[in-house]
Design a protein around this motif. Structure first.
Motif, PDB file in Angstrom:
ATOM      1  N   TRP A  95       0.697  -1.215  -0.040  1.00  0.00           N
ATOM      2  CA  TRP A  95       0.161   0.170   0.163  1.00  0.00           C
ATOM      3  C   TRP A  95       0.580   1.287  -0.089  1.00  0.00           C
ATOM      4  N   LYS A  96       1.912   1.217   0.696  1.00  0.00           N
ATOM      5  CA  LYS A  96       2.940   2.476   0.966  1.00  0.00           C
ATOM      6  C   LYS A  96       3.460   2.672  -0.557  1.00  0.00           C
ATOM      7  N   GLN A  97       3.822   1.588  -1.145  1.00  0.00           N
ATOM      8  CA  GLN A  97       4.562   1.686  -2.389  1.00  0.00           C
ATOM      9  C   GLN A  97       3.473   2.391  -3.323  1.00  0.00           C
ATOM     10  N   PHE A  98       2.328   1.756  -3.462  1.00  0.00           N
ATOM     11  CA  PHE A  98       1.046   2.287  -4.426  1.00  0.00           C
ATOM     12  C   PHE A  98       0.898   3.774  -3.972  1.00  0.00           C
ATOM     13  N   VAL A  99       0.702   4.228  -2.995  1.00  0.00           N
ATOM     14  CA  VAL A  99       0.615   5.730  -2.749  1.00  0.00           C
ATOM     15  C   VAL A  99       1.937   6.326  -3.222  1.00  0.00           C
ATOM     16  N   GLN A 100       2.972   5.938  -3.018  1.00  0.00           N
ATOM     17  CA  GLN A 100       3.998   6.579  -3.532  1.00  0.00           C
ATOM     18  C   GLN A 100       4.159   6.818  -4.924  1.00  0.00           C
ATOM     19  N   ASP A 101       3.567   5.654  -5.833  1.00  0.00           N
ATOM     20  CA  ASP A 101       3.657   5.608  -7.170  1.00  0.00           C
ATOM     21  C   ASP A 101       2.496   6.475  -7.708  1.00  0.00           C
ATOM     22  N   VAL A 102       1.557   6.601  -7.048  1.00  0.00           N
ATOM     23  CA  VAL A 102       0.404   7.546  -7.848  1.00  0.00           C
ATOM     24  C   VAL A 102       0.476   8.956  -7.204  1.00  0.00           C
ATOM     25  N   ALA A 103       1.292   9.201  -6.423  1.00  0.00           N
ATOM     26  CA  ALA A 103       1.534  10.406  -6.049  1.00  0.00           C
ATOM     27  C   ALA A 103       2.449  11.341  -7.136  1.00  0.00           C
ATOM     28  N   VAL A 104       3.043  10.623  -7.860  1.00  0.00           N
ATOM     29  CA  VAL A 104       4.137  11.226  -8.816  1.00  0.00           C
ATOM     30  C   VAL A 104       3.725  11.032 -10.198  1.00  0.00           C
ATOM     31  N   LEU A 105       2.594  10.104 -10.525  1.00  0.00           N
ATOM     32  CA  LEU A 105       2.096   9.792 -11.842  1.00  0.00           C
ATOM     33  C   LEU A 105       0.806  10.602 -12.210  1.00  0.00           C
ATOM     34  N   SER A 106       1.027  11.268 -13.212  1.00  0.00           N
ATOM     35  CA  SER A 106      -0.307  11.923 -13.824  1.00  0.00           C
ATOM     36  C   SER A 106      -1.308  10.924 -14.153  1.00  0.00           C
ATOM     37  N   PRO A 107      -2.606  11.075 -14.225  1.00  0.00           N
ATOM     38  CA  PRO A 107      -3.705  10.135 -14.728  1.00  0.00           C
ATOM     39  C   PRO A 107      -3.142   9.461 -16.017  1.00  0.00           C
ATOM     40  N   GLU A 108      -2.806  10.325 -16.988  1.00  0.00           N
ATOM     41  CA  GLU A 108      -2.453   9.662 -18.277  1.00  0.00           C
ATOM     42  C   GLU A 108      -1.374   8.488 -18.228  1.00  0.00           C
ATOM     43  N   GLN A 109      -0.193   8.959 -17.211  1.00  0.00           N
ATOM     44  CA  GLN A 109       0.758   8.053 -16.821  1.00  0.00           C
ATOM     45  C   GLN A 109       0.322   6.839 -16.032  1.00  0.00           C
ATOM     46  N   VAL A 110      -0.604   7.113 -15.278  1.00  0.00           N
ATOM     47  CA  VAL A 110      -1.110   5.883 -14.644  1.00  0.00           C
ATOM     48  C   VAL A 110      -1.791   4.719 -15.724  1.00  0.00           C
ATOM     49  N   VAL A 111      -2.614   5.193 -16.543  1.00  0.00           N
ATOM     50  CA  VAL A 111      -3.137   4.495 -17.594  1.00  0.00           C
ATOM     51  C   VAL A 111      -2.243   3.975 -18.217  1.00  0.00           C
ATOM     52  N   ARG A 112      -1.084   4.490 -18.752  1.00  0.00           N
ATOM     53  CA  ARG A 112      -0.049   3.945 -19.520  1.00  0.00           C
ATOM     54  C   ARG A 112       0.764   3.048 -18.877  1.00  0.00           C
ATOM     55  N   HIS A 113       1.088   3.174 -17.585  1.00  0.00           N
ATOM     56  CA  HIS A 113       1.653   2.212 -16.644  1.00  0.00           C
ATOM     57  C   HIS A 113       0.925   1.014 -16.671  1.00  0.00           C
ATOM     58  N   LEU A 114      -0.484   1.213 -16.564  1.00  0.00           N
ATOM     59  CA  LEU A 114      -1.449  -0.276 -16.286  1.00  0.00           C
ATOM     60  C   LEU A 114      -1.729  -0.694 -17.937  1.00  0.00           C
ATOM     61  N   TYR A 115      -1.347  -0.236 -18.851  1.00  0.00           N
ATOM     62  CA  TYR A 115      -1.457  -0.730 -20.189  1.00  0.00           C
ATOM     63  C   TYR A 115      -2.888  -0.796 -20.495  1.00  0.00           C
ATOM     64  N   LEU A 116      -3.551   0.184 -20.003  1.00  0.00           N
ATOM     65  CA  LEU A 116      -5.003   0.336 -20.551  1.00  0.00           C
ATOM     66  C   LEU A 116      -5.448   1.415 -21.522  1.00  0.00           C
ATOM     67  N   GLY A 117      -6.504   1.492 -21.866  1.00  0.00           N
ATOM     68  CA  GLY A 117      -7.148   2.352 -22.993  1.00  0.00           C
ATOM     69  C   GLY A 117      -7.554   3.829 -22.267  1.00  0.00           C
ATOM     70  N   ASP A 118      -7.916   4.504 -23.126  1.00  0.00           N
ATOM     71  CA  ASP A 118      -8.287   5.799 -22.721  1.00  0.00           C
ATOM     72  C   ASP A 118      -9.501   5.871 -21.893  1.00  0.00           C
ATOM     73  N   ASP A 119     -10.177   4.902 -21.990  1.00  0.00           N
ATOM     74  CA  ASP A 119     -11.552   4.758 -21.202  1.00  0.00           C
ATOM     75  C   ASP A 119     -11.411   4.562 -19.679  1.00  0.00           C
ATOM     76  N   ALA A 120      -9.993   4.304 -19.289  1.00  0.00           N
ATOM     77  CA  ALA A 120      -9.683   4.010 -17.866  1.00  0.00           C
ATOM     78  C   ALA A 120      -9.088   5.398 -17.388  1.00  0.00           C
ATOM     79  N   LEU A 121      -9.107   6.502 -18.248  1.00  0.00           N
ATOM     80  CA  LEU A 121      -8.666   7.800 -17.903  1.00  0.00           C
ATOM     81  C   LEU A 121      -9.455   8.451 -16.650  1.00  0.00           C
ATOM     82  N   GLU A 122     -10.884   8.452 -16.782  1.00  0.00           N
ATOM     83  CA  GLU A 122     -11.537   8.768 -15.766  1.00  0.00           C
ATOM     84  C   GLU A 122     -11.620   8.298 -14.367  1.00  0.00           C
ATOM     85  N   TRP A 123     -11.061   7.024 -14.344  1.00  0.00           N
ATOM     86  CA  TRP A 123     -10.738   6.353 -13.075  1.00  0.00           C
ATOM     87  C   TRP A 123      -9.295   6.912 -12.556  1.00  0.00           C
ATOM     88  N   ALA A 124      -8.310   7.010 -13.688  1.00  0.00           N
ATOM     89  CA  ALA A 124      -7.130   7.355 -13.008  1.00  0.00           C
ATOM     90  C   ALA A 124      -7.114   9.009 -12.441  1.00  0.00           C
TER      91      ALA A 124
END
Length: 220
Positions: A95-124
């Motif tokens: 959980w701590k590692q996850f919190v650190q990761d998402v704190a520095v990634l933009s929503p667009e970067q999160v989507v790319r990091h998870l290999y997802l499409g643009d439909d996941a952007l609203e959730w990011a």
């Protein structure tokens, strides 16, 4: 590595059917349970309200751990996503590692990091909009440790409880606990946060499922 047979997954489901069932049920359960507890809390007596608020906090902790499980499974595709979701739920270190990761990634970067499409952007974007997720670290830690329990000290003195503790004992024998309010407003905040966290995990995983199901099909 040999792909697991359908019977390897619970219910004899195929890999993709299991992932979709996980998204629509296992990831929905904390939100549904928290909502049910909140609805009951409004009309409950004081002692029961405190316990119900504690149950909502436990569901929030589960939602957090399942979000990390989804994030981890999607980010690392060296094993099937379904196989990763069958692993024990992540704990406080993940959980701590996850919190650190998402704190520095933009929503667009999160989507790319998870290999997802643009439909996941609203959730990011919803994930990025959350208040300080590190505030939930103690709750996740207490839920992870052995024999997690709700403690409401004021009930022993027949007073209206103001604070609830979710407590556990670490592997080294040290006590771990996280406190939160027992009032209706605090419970509502916890339930709303549970819905957000569970919804983000579900949105990410269903984006993966939809991409798999529509792969190779011409756009409509």
């Amino acid at each position: 590595m040999t792909a697991p047979s359908a019977a390897t997954y619970p219910g004899g489901l195929s890999e993709l059917d299991f992932v979709e069932a996980y998204a629509r049920s296992a990831l929905k359960k904390p939100e549904a349970a928290a909502d049910a507890a909140l609805a009951r809390l409004v009309f409950a007596e004081a002692g029961d309200r405190a316990i119900l608020a504690g149950l909502i906090a436990q569901e929030l902790a589960e939602a957090c751990r399942r979000l990390v499980a989804v994030y981890r499974a999607l980010a690392d595709r060296t094993h099937p996503v379904a196989r990763r979701l069958l692993e024990p739920l992540p704990g406080v270190l993940e959980w701590k590692q996850f919190v650190q990761d998402v704190a520095v990634l933009s929503p667009e970067q999160v989507v790319r990091h998870l290999y997802l499409g643009d439909d996941a952007l609203e959730w990011a974007r919803l994930l990025r909009s959350q208040a300080d997720l590190s505030d939930l670290t103690g709750l996740v830690a207490a839920a992870e440790e052995g024999n997690p329990m709700l403690l409401i000290p004021d009930l022993a003195r027949r007073k209206v409880a103001e604070t609830i503790w979710l407590a556990g004992v670490s592997a080294s024998g040290e006590p771990v606990a996280s406190s939160f309010g027992a009032d209706e407003a605090s419970a509502t905040t916890l339930a709303d946060l549970t819905a957000d966290i569970a919804g983000i995990a579900r949105g990410f995983l269903l984006s993966y499922v939809n991409a798999r199901r529509t792969a190779g099909r011409p756009p409509s």
